[in-house]
Write an enzyme that holds these catalytic residues in place. Structure first.
Site, PDB file in Angstrom:
ATOM      1  CB  SER A 170      98.603 -52.387 -53.857  1.00  0.00           C
ATOM      2  OG  SER A 170      99.771 -53.118 -53.545  1.00  0.00           O
ATOM      3  CE  LYS A 171      92.469 -56.936 -54.311  1.00  0.00           C
ATOM      4  NZ  LYS A 171      91.677 -56.293 -53.281  1.00  0.00           N
ATOM      5  NE  ARG A 172     103.406 -54.147 -53.591  1.00  0.00           N
ATOM      6  CZ  ARG A 172     104.325 -53.505 -52.904  1.00  0.00           C
ATOM      7  NH1 ARG A 172     105.055 -54.143 -52.024  1.00  0.00           N
ATOM      8  NH2 ARG A 172     104.530 -52.217 -53.108  1.00  0.00           N
ATOM      9  CG  HIS A 173     100.922 -53.102 -48.859  1.00  0.00           C
ATOM     10  ND1 HIS A 173     100.707 -52.376 -50.005  1.00  0.00           N
ATOM     11  CD2 HIS A 173     102.245 -53.113 -48.653  1.00  0.00           C
ATOM     12  CE1 HIS A 173     101.874 -51.948 -50.459  1.00  0.00           C
ATOM     13  NE2 HIS A 173     102.813 -52.393 -49.661  1.00  0.00           N
ATOM     14  N   GLY A 174      97.934 -56.806 -47.989  1.00  0.00           N
ATOM     15  CA  GLY A 174      96.836 -57.428 -47.238  1.00  0.00           C
ATOM     16  C   GLY A 174      95.513 -56.802 -47.607  1.00  0.00           C
TER      17      GLY A 174
END
Ligand code: GLU
Length: 486
Positions: free
Chosen positions: A245-249
């Site tokens: 997801s977004k939090r992984h870049g």
């Protein structure tokens, strides 16, 4: 046997995610490795969530990745008559029925099921309605949905090309909706009608759709068509094995573009998420054509693939090193523009300068963004000196005098070019009785503000005599002013 035909069928409800792009890639690789065709289909029947700007972006992302297609894009929203036509036929053949159950009734059933911690299954209330009952409901103003009549017993077996046979109990597959009360088809129905009418031979898609496949098979069976083959490709997980997801870049193709990745690197990297051309997996760098030659659907793994940004960066630096210099320069322009280093369109002189800058720094950056970041001193005369470098190189004995002397000599140097600058530095350090390093290190800091970077003589040549000399003088000034008193 008819030729292989695959389809890539994104829903335009967001940007093209790396998972979607990898599905597109596997479709592409499989189709072209079999001499087949790729169809692009836009699944846009969710009118609320589909957006035309997402369609444009999706298509732009596909072009950027060089994943071209042979037919389409076909838009499901423009084919609604095909779905209603097929649903009408199923109604006439008693393979589907109209259901008038109200939302409240269904909600009640759902909440009952929830209480018992069971999945809700439509109980088939409207299976046997008479014409009179239907008429009465319609008079009440009820708008029906259309449901597929599905078997209560037995199993539906999906033969997945990657996973083998996966069996689903029909008792768990209720009479699901194929046309909603607003007249729009559900995904399962529209997808099958299209796959069949478009003569798709292989449905290659994300693993999350495996659970939809028995329903789609039941639709195909009812419609009386031969099934395509199915292949569900493994999920892509984050390094911690959670959902990516977004939090992984970056997760969408557009984001990878903005972070300065090259399309060839992303494609190469994505291909290896779930596939490898040989058992040992030693070879890793492949062009799209090489992958087409080597691709084998049966070598796609069942297990989830883990996304690893370090590997992607490594591949990107590889492609940055190997790229044709003109192409790399063109790809880099928007990133240099973003940093206000250049302004497009570049004239010949600006373009040639940028090209030389890129030739100098390309090996030192993992992305185009990094490349622009480490190139600022080629454009701006004002920058901070690295403070550790200042301590180490500027405050060494006589550093100011040394670089002033170099500036003086450079002023007279003819011709002013990389080789002659290098010779000058060698001779001068000998004359001064110091190592060349004692001259080079403070020079680098003076000229770039940094302690490491591309060959210093190349930088000096590129910057030109005037800027180089100015920067050396400025640094000598700085040293005089800041040198700690003993
Ligand atoms: N529109 C669906 C998706 O984007 C397509 C699934 C399929 O390939 O059947 O997930």
């Amino acid at each position: 046997m008819p030729g292989v035909r695959v389809r890539f069928a994104p829903s335009p409800t967001g940007e093209l995610h790396i998972g979607g792009a990898r599905t597109a890639l596997f479709n592409y690789l499989f189709a072209y490795s079999e001499g087949g065709k790729v169809v692009l289909r836009i699944d846009d029947t969710d009118l609320e969530r589909s957006r035309s700007d997402y369609i444009d972006k999706l298509i732009a992302s596909m072009h950027w990745l060089d994943l071209e297609w042979d037919e389409g894009p076909y838009y499901q929203s423009r084919r609604l008559d095909k779905y209603t036509g097929e649903a009408e036929r199923l109604l006439a053949e008693n393979k589907a029925y109209r259901c008038y159950c109200s939302a409240e009734m269904l909600a009640e059933g759902r909440s009952e099921a929830r209480k018992e911690s069971k999945a809700y299954l439509y109980p088939g209330t409207c299976r046997e309605l008479t014409a009179e009952q239907e008429e009465a409901f319609q008079k009440e103003g009820r708008v029906p949905v259309i449901r597929l009549l599905t078997p209560d017993q037995g199993n539906t077996v999906v033969r997945d090309e990657i996973r083998g046979e996966v069996s689903f109990e029909n008792a768990n597959l209720d009479d699901f909706i194929i046309i909603k009360s607003n007249g729009l088809p559900t995904y399962n129905f529209a997808s099958v009608v299209d796959d069949l009418q478009m003569d798709i031979t292989h449905v290659i898609r994300a693993e999350e759709h495996l659970s939809n496949t028995p329903r789609q098979q039941l639709c195909a069976l009812a419609l009386g068509y031969e099934l395509p083959k199915f292949a569900h490709v493994p999920m892509i997980l984050a390094p911690d094995r959670s959902k990516l997801s977004k939090r992984h870049g970056a997760t969408s193709v557009e984001e990878f573009y903005s972070e300065g990745y090259l399309p060839e690197a992303l494609v190469n990297y994505m291909a290896l998420l779930g596939w490898s051309p040989d058992a040992g997996g030693e070879e890793e760098i492949f062009s799209l054509d090489q992958m087409v030659n080597r691709f084998d659907l049966y070598k796609v793994t069942k297990t989830a693939a883990v996304y690893d940004v370090t590997k992607l960066s490594w591949m990107n630096s590889h492609y940055m090193r190997e790229y044709d210099l003109n192409r790399l320069t063109e790809a880099a322009v928007p990133f240099f523009e973003q940093k206000s280093l250049v302004e497009a369109p570049l004239n010949n002189e600006e373009y040639n300068y940028l090209k030389q800058v890129i030739a100098a720094v390309r090996e030192r950056a993992k992305t185009l963004v990094e490349m622009a970041d480490i190139s600022t001193y080629f454009y701006h005369d004002r920058f901070e000196y690295d403070q550790k470098g200042v301590q180490k190189h500027f405050y060494k004995e006589n550093a100011a005098q040394h670089i002033l002397k170099a500036a003086e000599e450079l002023q007279k140097l003819e011709p002013y070019e990389k080789e002659s600058i290098e010779n000058l530095y060698r001779t001068l350090s000998e004359e001064l009785g110091i190592s060349t390093g004692r001259l080079i290190h403070p020079t680098r800091l003076a000229i770039t503000g940094r302690t490491a970077g591309p060959g210093i003589f190349e930088i000096m040549a590129l910057l030109g005599r005037e800027r180089t000399v100015e920067r050396l003088k400025k640094a000598a000034d700085y040293i005089e002013k800041n040198l700690p008193q003993k």
